[in-house]
Scaffold this active site. Structure first.
Site, PDB file in Angstrom:
ATOM      1  N   ASP A   1       0.887  -1.167   0.000  1.00  0.00           N
ATOM      2  CA  ASP A   1       0.000   0.000   0.000  1.00  0.00           C
ATOM      3  C   ASP A   1       0.922   1.213   0.000  1.00  0.00           C
ATOM      4  OD1 ASP A   1      -2.258   1.599   0.172  1.00  0.00           O
ATOM      5  OD2 ASP A   1      -2.234   1.599   2.359  1.00  0.00           O
TER       6      ASP A   1
ATOM      7  N   ASP B   1      -2.696   1.106   6.918  1.00  0.00           N
ATOM      8  CA  ASP B   1      -1.868   0.857   5.723  1.00  0.00           C
ATOM      9  C   ASP B   1      -1.364  -0.587   5.703  1.00  0.00           C
ATOM     10  OD1 ASP B   1      -1.168   4.030   5.096  1.00  0.00           O
ATOM     11  OD2 ASP B   1      -1.309   3.521   7.208  1.00  0.00           O
TER      12      ASP B   1
ATOM     13  N   GLU C   1      -1.140  -1.165  -4.900  1.00  0.00           N
ATOM     14  CA  GLU C   1      -2.381  -0.431  -5.117  1.00  0.00           C
ATOM     15  C   GLU C   1      -2.223   0.522  -6.293  1.00  0.00           C
ATOM     16  OE1 GLU C   1      -4.755   1.028  -1.723  1.00  0.00           O
ATOM     17  OE2 GLU C   1      -4.795   2.922  -2.808  1.00  0.00           O
TER      18      GLU C   1
END
Lengths: 179, 179
Positions: free
Chosen positions: A7, A141, A68
């Site tokens: 992330d 996260d 991501e």
């Protein structure tokens, strides 16, 4: 299948390693956050992200890296840092010959909760359940990185089947032409 | 002072090396473009940018790397690629311990043409004149990279003087306290 989920972020870059195959219980091999100092020079922050991710890659030797996919959001300043951290993650993987998959936040949410518009807490709760953890990974996260890895493991079979189908179709088409 | 200017991009990443000091004629040591295939995987494009920039750094051993500061523009898709290519440039420099400076497009235009809103052609014309070239470097990304390097050489003295002034002020302030 062992997947490192990333992330991306400069202040906190979430990382999570999950092993498993679709349809079987999954195993978490590691979770954490690579942090860089807010007041450091941007080039040094990117270097710190690289060094942090290299350690995770060295330790866990994933077969896939799921990152991501970054979209432009309202906060342009944040999205730039996110895009740059994601570039470092993709670069580290590509340098090692590890395939990189990008998944959108809504794909990840849909994969683990059933809804592409799920809240952060819901994603954390499902990650906790799916990996049989005693508590949701913190910060968010870190949980998001695990969700990315899970999403990749669950989505991959369909993609592989599609690629196989395309490959078969190509073979048949070639046969048709040569017959 | 030897500066590598980088006009970041995935399809064309402009690079230019300029040597000189403010107030003296400047010398171009090299100019070119690192290209990556549009249809390649994003992670492989970033890797190709890294490999290309590493060659330029190996060959020219610059003391500074000047990179265009990326802002959100109208075309969000393009700006993401630009931000990611700039991250690779900053990372390559930081890994070698080379200081990175970011300059905005208007700072660069103002430095070489006197106007922050100058057209591309005007920037190309001034780069040609300032480096005593026979023709404007092509493509525009290459000329922009040279303009970035020139901008850095010309802006640096002021920044250095400012840093020196701050340092002197800090020393005096400390003296004042200990007196």
């Amino acid at each position: 299948m062992r997947v490192l989920g990333v992330d991306p972020g400069l202040t906190r870059c979430g990382v999570g390693v999950v092993e498993g195959v679709a349809g079987r219980p999954l195993t978490m091999l590691g979770v954490g956050v690579v942090r860089t100092p807010v007041d450091a020079d941007l080039s040094h922050r990117l270097l710190a992200v690289e060094q942090g991710l290299e350690q995770w890659l060295d330790e866990h030797r994933p077969e896939f890296v799921a990152v991501e996919r970054v979209f432009s959001q309202h906060n342009v300043r944040t999205v730039m840092g996110t895009a740059q951290a994601s570039a470092v993650a993709m670069l580290c993987a590509a340098r090692r010959g590890i395939p990189v998959a990008l998944h959108t936040p809504s794909e990840v949410k849909a994969a683990v909760t059933g809804s592409g518009r799920a809240e952060k807490a819901q994603v954390g709760a499902m990650v906790t359940r799916l990996l049989r953890l005693s508590a949701p990974p913190k910060p968010a996260d870190a949980a998001d990185a695990l969700a990315l890895a899970i999403c990749h493991i669950w989505r991959a079979p369909a993609q592989n089947r599609l690629q196989q189908a395309v490959a078969r179709h190509t073979v048949n088409a070639t046969k048709g032409r040569t017959a």
